[in-house]
Motif scaffolding. Structure first.
Motif: not given
Length: 1024
Positions: A399-413
């Motif tokens: 979901w990409n809000p018009y009044n915000g941001v939506n970012e996907s981020i990887y965590f790990g080695i």
């Protein structure tokens, strides 16, 4: 349905329209250019896996202010506060699994201050674990598959035992034989309709295919398949959408993930899963698949086999919410009015602490958005406004809000390192041929894009740059390695970059390509060589020495042949000593055509030099030339004349440096959306050279080459590629460069259709977009509601005529609108009355079929079904609905064995005759046969108006309950002494007392007495 009613009412059945998909793919090439300085994020070479979705910060420029034009024109700015950037964590790189803060930038675009709340929601991407929703291995001759033969030759898909991926059977694209197929085919194999459960979030199609199509050579070096298989999907009746084209499987059974880039191959979070072709379907949708075989007139191969078709589904949410918070917890977050001179007061950072440790080897979605507390945000409260997009890392919709941001981020080695750029001198100049090798500094910038500190090995390779003439133009290729450095080991922390210095002792002239690359065990990006084309020139100024230790007596012509290939400056230097008589003098000539024409370039000044004199003559006016001839000659060979020449030195400055050409576009930046130009583009080519440019050439969209003389304008829509290069005066040819842009000056064309054609307030109306060139859609339904999807559905809550406006926009931002009126009416009701009644066994009763029209009607037809074991039809009669008109009435075909009345209909014969009042269309008399409940169901119902057009209807069915004889108390189908005994057992009891049984209180007076005995006596010895 009877033929008469079809003829009179003229009801049409629409056919399926199939659009043929063109055989071919668009292949584009991306080429790195010299001098790029952008630091590439990890994964960009493998599909831009680490990318930023949103960066809408205000940076002080007009371009970053979405309301700049409104401010200039004095228009009011609406209340609009947006989260415009995710500062921490950085989505363009992976992160370790330690706890982290979340920091976002929020911007107030309004010219008034606002109080705002900032919300954070964190979702976790779930690794897919699909289940098989539906599968068919073709072994049971699945009857719900259907085939469509479009060319009418009866040769279409059929089950075959010639090939199978599993078991013995598969579908083959021809029924004629098992090893071939017909010509000019476009035959469809269509699956049954499959309903997806409501808890499903993703769906994939997988299957096995064996394909062998025909490939023709259209011209030298170009081949194209003329016979091929296409796979389509139809989701919830929205139409057939192409999924994949399969031309040849190389003699093997293959799955979709082995065939196409369209295959759903997820990021390394789920890279062990090959799921097949991703579908746009989710819970509650229906899905249907089609395999379409295309062939030309000449057929010489086996065609296509299909086996083991499966619909895979993912149950449950793929992005569960794992954390939610808003800031501040109490009060509000204050932002001043937009003011370009005080950016820190209307654009601030807000910080959250994430109180949990992210899991290793996982992707999280960070959604931050705003809510105004003192006004209605133009983007809506609670993130109601937005759209769904596809994430590059997981392939999942987010979901990409018009009044915000939506970012996907990887965590790990993650282990990853890459050489980002290589810097070298533009050229190197040797002084003369006797100099030592030149030291070339090479700087390689290396970045650790992983999440752990690493020791990284860095190396440099130098290759010759080979120039080959192809199709009339020079093409450059990297040649063999002429020097390879030893590895250099450097320790770099995560997200840091370091520059490593190398020295190459160049001992030759020429053009070279420099590669820098890293070697790291477990590198996520294998082969992290940065192949930037850092080709540069190693040039030299060389000397040709003809006499250093002796004199040359020019008693006759003395000629020197000079190789001046590639020279841009040549100097002739010599010493002379002379004594002349008889008016003789010495002349120096030059020839550029091999001695055919000689031009004087110098002569002696008098009769006697008295000493040695040095002369320097520039030969530049005779360049460019591959060869010059220098001749020393006396004007008169008689007499006593002495002309001595010594220490002749000819210095030639060679030019190995090609020109540099820059393309300038006007407008300089796209003036539309998404990188599109919406106006013609003027191209100016500016060429520079270290010496002098001779000519510049250009080609438009791969066409003919032209010499550039003046700026030119492109005014045709489409993607355009301008190739260009320059040549200097000594023949150095610049590497061909490219500038590309896309132009769309033509707005899209808006159009749509809807069904049903005559909707009612009970109908869900399906709108189908048929616009051309559109990428976004805005619907205004005329009742105060709007939506931004392509093919919406809508239901009106009141009758009336509504003006529907569809506004479409293409990728460049061009718009077009169309409006259509829609009339919403109440439906015509078709009822069984009474809807419920109770009768006794052997009773005769009547059921009415009544019509309550919403418009004038002229004809009715239907079938009626009932339980034949409980009821039988006695007669069917016409009602009073069409009273006053001549009517053709058919009481239908009564089938008391199977419980149905078929094809009952009535039609007003008078042209134009119709009725709009409610009435009874037909009366049906039944007899009850035995106890039970029979449903009375109408089917194949059609109501037509005076123009033979079917009208919208609502159907309400009925039911009948048949009771047994109440005085047969023990239900043995006879009234006898046993029934009297049952009354005697309860005799004298009253309602509410022990022993009272309502079933034997036959007159329902609340007491079991003599009156109940009399009722049984009245029916004594009756049998049923």
């Amino acid at each position: 349905m009877c033929a008469a009613l079809l003829l009179i009412l003229g009801i049409l059945i629409a056919g399926v329209v199939v659009t043929e998909m063109k055989n071919g793919f668009d292949i584009s090439k991306v080429e790195a250019q010299q001098g790029e300085t952008e630091i590439l994020s990890i994964g960009e070479k493998n599909g831009n896996q680490f990318a930023r979705h949103e960066d809408n910060r205000y940076d002080g420029t007009n371009e970053s202010d979405p309301y700049h034009e409104d401010r200039i024109n004095g228009f009011p700015i609406p209340p609009d506060v947006d989260v415009t950037y995710l500062n921490i964590p950085d989505p363009t790189r992976p992160h370790d699994t330690s706890e982290t803060d979340v920091v976002a930038t929020v911007t107030n675009w309004d010219d008034a201050p606002h109080e705002v709340k900032i919300f954070l929601q964190v979702y976790k991407a779930i690794k897919p674990d699909p289940a098989k929703q539906w599968c068919d291995d073709m072994e049971c001759a699945y009857t719900d598959w259907c085939t469509m033969d479009y060319d009418g030759d009866s040769d279409t898909w059929a089950l075959s035992d010639a090939r199978a991926h599993s078991g013995n059977y598969s579908w083959h694209c021809s029924r004629v034989n098992n090893v071939g197929y017909g010509g000019n085919e476009q035959d469809w194999l269509i699956s049954p309709v499959i309903t997806i459960p409501y808890d499903v979030s993703m769906a994939w199609l997988n299957f096995s295919a064996w394909v062998q199509g025909e490939m023709n050579q259209f011209y030298l070096g170009y081949y194209e398949f003329t016979d091929y298989l296409e796979v389509y999907a139809n989701v919830s009746g929205t139409g057939w959408q192409p999924l994949i084209m399969i031309e040849n499987t190389d003699g093997n059974w293959k799955h979709p993930e082995e065939l196409s880039a369209y295959t759903e191959a997820l990021f390394y979070v789920a890279k062990d899963k090959d799921l097949g072709l991703k579908l746009s379907a989710t819970g509650g949708d229906t899905v249907q698949f089609a395999f379409v075989w295309h062939s030309n007139e000449a057929c010489s191969h086996e065609g296509a086999w299909i086996d083991d078709v499966c619909l895979l589904v993912q149950h449950g949410n793929m992005q569960p919410l794992v954390w939610q918070e808003y800031k501040p917890v109490t009060g509000t977050f204050h932002l001043d009015a937009f003011n370009a001179t005080n950016i820190t007061t209307f654009q601030k950072e807000v910080r959250f602490h994430l109180p949990f440790t992210p899991e290793d080897n996982a992707i999280y979605f960070f959604e931050v958005y705003s809510e105004l507390t003192d006004a209605e945000d133009v983007d809506g409260h609670y993130d109601f406004n937005g759209d769904y997009k596809t994430d590059a890392k997981t392939g999942a919709a987010y979901w990409n809000p018009y009044n915000g941001v939506n970012e996907s981020i990887y965590f790990g080695i993650l282990h990853d390192a890459a050489a980002l750029r290589v810097e070298v001198p533009s050229e190197l100049v040797f002084g003369n041929s006797l100099m030592a090798p030149a030291q070339v500094p090479i700087n390689v910038t290396v970045k650790n894009s992983g999440t752990v500190t690493e020791m990284i090995s860095v190396r440099v390779a130098v290759r010759e740059k080979i120039r080959i003439l192809e199709n009339g133009s020079y093409v450059y290729y990297p040649g063999p390695i002429v020097w390879m450095s030893d590895p250099y080991y450097v320790i770099i922390s995560p997200n840091d970059a370091k520059t490593i210095n190398f020295i190459w002792n160049a001992d030759r002239c020429g053009e070279f390509i420099i590669d820098g690359y890293t070697e790291l065990e477990g590198d996520w990006n294998t082969g992290t060589t940065w192949d930037n084309d850092h080709a540069y020139n190693v040039t030299s100024v060389y000397s040709i020495i003809y006499s250093n230790d002796r004199e040359q007596d020019v008693s006759d012509n003395f000629t020197i042949i000079l190789d001046t290939l590639g020279s841009y400056h040549v100097e002739l230097m010599y010493w002379e000593n002379y004594t002349f008589s008889d008016n003789t003098y010495g002349i120096v000539y030059v020839s550029g055509d091999g001695g055919k024409i000689w031009e004087e370039i110098g002569r002696t000044l008098n009769d006697n030099s008295e000493e040695w004199i040095r002369h320097i003559i520039k030969l530049d006016p005779y360049l460019p030339n591959d060869q010059l001839l220098i001749r020393f000659s006396l004007s008169n060979t008689t007499g006593t004349n002495i002309w001595q020449i010594d220490d002749i030195v000819i210095r030639a400055w060679k030019d190995y440096v090609a020109p540099t050409t820059t393309a300038i576009l006007d407008p300089p930046l796209p003036n539309g959306c998404n990188g599109w130009y919406t106006s013609p583009v003027t191209v100016t080519l500016v060429a520079k050279d270290n010496i002098e440019v001779d000519a510049t050439y250009y080609s438009i969209d791969g066409g003919s080459w032209f010499e550039y003389t003046a700026p030119f304008t492109i005014n045709i829509d489409g993607h355009h590629v301008i190739d260009y290069y320059s040549v200097d005066t000594v023949g150095n040819v610049e590497t061909t460069h490219t500038v590309s842009f896309k132009m769309d000056t033509t707005p899209p064309t808006a159009d749509f259709s809807y069904y049903p054609a005559n909707p009612t307030i009970y109908d869900i109306i399906h709108f189908t977009d048929s616009s051309t060139g559109a990428v976004s859609w805005h619907w205004d339904f005329g009742d105060g509601t709007t939506i931004n999807v392509r093919n919406p559905i809508h239901k009106y809550t009141k009758t009336g005529t509504f003006n529907i406006i569809l506004t479409v926009e293409d990728d460049a931002g061009n718009r077009d609108s169309i409006s259509k009126k829609i009339r919403v009416i109440s439906p015509t009701f078709v009822n069984i009355t009474p809807c419920w009644q109770q009768v006794n066994v052997n009773d005769t009763f009547t059921v009415n079929v009544t019509i309550d029209p919403s418009v004038g009607i002229a004809g009715v037809q239907f079938d009626l079904s009932f339980n034949a074991s409980l009821l039988e039809v006695i007669k069917v009669e016409m009602g009073d609905l069409f009273s006053g008109y001549d009517v053709f009435f058919s009481n239908g075909s009564i089938d008391n064995v199977n419980g149905k009345i078929n094809d009952m209909y009535g039609i007003i014969i008078m042209p134009g005759g119709n009725v709009s009042h409610a009435g009874t269309f037909a009366r049906i008399t039944f007899k009850a046969k035995k106890e039970g409940v029979s449903y009375l169901n109408l089917s194949d119902v059609t109501v037509g108006d005076a123009n033979a057009t079917a009208v919208a209807i609502e159907i309400y069915n009925g039911s009948v309950e048949i009771a047994s004889h109440p005085w047969d108390l023990n239900h043995d189908d006879a009234v006898n002494i046993l029934d009297l005994i049952m009354i005697a057992q309860h005799f004298g009891s009253r309602e509410g007392e022990a022993g009272y049984d309502a079933s034997v209180d036959l007159n329902n007076d609340g007491e079991i007495n003599i009156l109940d005995l009399i009722i049984v006596a009245m029916h004594f010895e009756e049998h049923y």
